[in-house]
Enzyme design. Structure first.
Site, PDB file in Angstrom:
ATOM      1  N   ALA A  23       1.055  -1.225   0.035  1.00 38.67           N
ATOM      2  CA  ALA A  23       0.060  -0.023  -0.030  1.00 38.67           C
ATOM      3  C   ALA A  23       0.979   1.214   0.118  1.00 38.67           C
ATOM      4  O   ALA A  23       1.898   1.285   0.469  1.00 38.67           O
ATOM      5  CB  ALA A  23      -0.976   0.002   1.274  1.00 38.67           C
ATOM      6  N   LYS A  24       0.459   2.262  -0.453  1.00 38.07           N
ATOM      7  CA  LYS A  24       1.036   3.575  -0.623  1.00 38.07           C
ATOM      8  C   LYS A  24       0.353   4.218   0.345  1.00 38.07           C
ATOM      9  O   LYS A  24      -0.291   5.346   0.108  1.00 38.07           O
ATOM     10  CB  LYS A  24       0.932   4.181  -1.796  1.00 38.07           C
ATOM     11  CG  LYS A  24       2.161   5.206  -2.380  1.00 38.07           C
ATOM     12  CD  LYS A  24       2.149   5.685  -3.797  1.00 38.07           C
ATOM     13  CE  LYS A  24       3.124   6.560  -4.250  1.00 38.07           C
ATOM     14  NZ  LYS A  24       4.470   6.302  -4.105  1.00 38.07           N
ATOM     15  N   PHE A  25       0.727   4.050   1.741  1.00 34.68           N
ATOM     16  CA  PHE A  25       0.455   4.917   2.811  1.00 34.68           C
ATOM     17  C   PHE A  25       1.191   6.191   3.033  1.00 34.68           C
ATOM     18  O   PHE A  25       2.559   5.881   3.042  1.00 34.68           O
ATOM     19  CB  PHE A  25       0.422   4.124   4.243  1.00 34.68           C
ATOM     20  CG  PHE A  25      -0.336   2.971   4.215  1.00 34.68           C
ATOM     21  CD1 PHE A  25      -1.689   2.976   3.548  1.00 34.68           C
ATOM     22  CD2 PHE A  25      -0.219   1.868   4.900  1.00 34.68           C
ATOM     23  CE1 PHE A  25      -2.570   1.727   3.520  1.00 34.68           C
ATOM     24  CE2 PHE A  25      -0.915   0.750   5.120  1.00 34.68           C
ATOM     25  CZ  PHE A  25      -2.272   0.720   4.271  1.00 34.68           C
TER      26      PHE A  25
END
Length: 298
Positions: free
Chosen positions: A151-153
């Site tokens: 994920a691209k948190f």
């Protein structure tokens, strides 16, 4: 950075200067936001967005991983992205979709609404032009068991910032992070590749963000007849490589001259790096019909 006139925010196009949020926004305090970086390129057929669907698929995956109840599906987000780029008259540049939990101070964002915005502006490069000098950071990449590495948190980028701050004020252009097992992971905002004996290597997934540019370069390299391998790689592997480069949406293909003051090969741009950079730029600018599916024309 350069600004444009309009931003898409929660389904409405509003003025750039009006795109504000409350100081007690959850994501500002707890890092509960996700984002993407997308490039717009000029092509012979007009402006085109590079791998729009793949970026938005990851955007929605990141929202799901954060259990963020976003009110927009992929088609709506794609239409909004195209609309804001067209409304701003952007021919080339950078697009930033972001989703975040809004106003509210509970640590767990129960009953806090999710908000969404898409901004765009001209210019995109985040790394210096030319050959890069890189330093291995003492800050390790976040362990995958502590988060969702795919994920691209936004919160992940505190890790990147800490690594980058280690080289502030030095002659180094970028930092390289190792994973918690001591293997090479990625740069502060880029994936990394190396070439040895004509084979293109890159760290395997698990401890890295599996970048969309990274995936494109692997596919492009194979189409050009190069052998590719994803593997656990050490710093020593990179010291002894014939070529090394970063990749990413903003970085594109960025050749590396040295790592930890050790010159890579003869310190010049290697032939495979040069070829991949040329072919990648040809692809994103609409000159490779085999990869035309990567571009969404406006």
């Amino acid at each position: 950075m350069h600004s444009t006139q309009w931003i898409w925010h929660n389904g409405q196009v509003i003025a750039w200067d009006k795109a504000t949020t409350h100081i007690l926004t959850h994501s500002l305090h707890y890092g509960s936001a996700i984002f993407e970086g997308i490039r717009c390129y000029e092509t012979p057929k007009g402006p085109a967005l590079f791998r729009l669907q793949e970026h938005l698929e990851r955007f929605l995956f990141s929202c799901q991983a954060l259990k963020m109840p976003l009110a927009y599906d992929l088609n709506t987000l794609a239409e909004a992205t195209i609309k804001i780029v067209k409304t701003n008259g952007l021919k080339s540049g950078y697009i930033r979709p972001v989703a975040y939990f809004g106003y509210g101070m509970n640590v767990t964002p129960t009953d806090i609404d999710a908000e969404c915005a898409i901004a765009c502006w001209p210019g995109a490069s985040i790394v210096p032009q030319g050959l890069l000098d890189v330093k291995t950071s003492p800050v390790a990449r976040i362990h995958p068991d502590t988060t969702v590495s795919e994920a691209k948190f936004a919160g992940h980028y505190l890790n990147s910032n800490l690594a980058a701050l280690c080289i502030r004020g030095t002659r180094y252009h970028e930092a390289l992070m190792l994973d918690t097992t001591g293997h090479v992971a990625e740069g502060c905002g880029q994936n990394i590749f190396m070439v040895k004996d004509g084979i293109l290597y890159t760290p395997q997934t698990g401890h890295i963000l599996a970048g969309i540019t990274r995936a494109t370069l692997l596919e492009l390299a194979e189409s050009l007849g190069f052998k590719t391998r994803e593997a656990q790689l050490t710093v020593e592997d990179f010291y002894n490589a014939d070529e090394v480069f970063f990749s990413g949406t903003a970085a594109e293909v960025a050749p590396i001259r040295s790592l930890d003051d050790k010159i890579i090969a003869d310190g010049s741009v290697g032939p495979i790096t040069k070829k991949l950079k040329e072919e990648y730029l040809s692809l994103v600018h609409g000159h490779n019909n085999h990869f035309a599916h990567c571009l969404t024309l406006l």
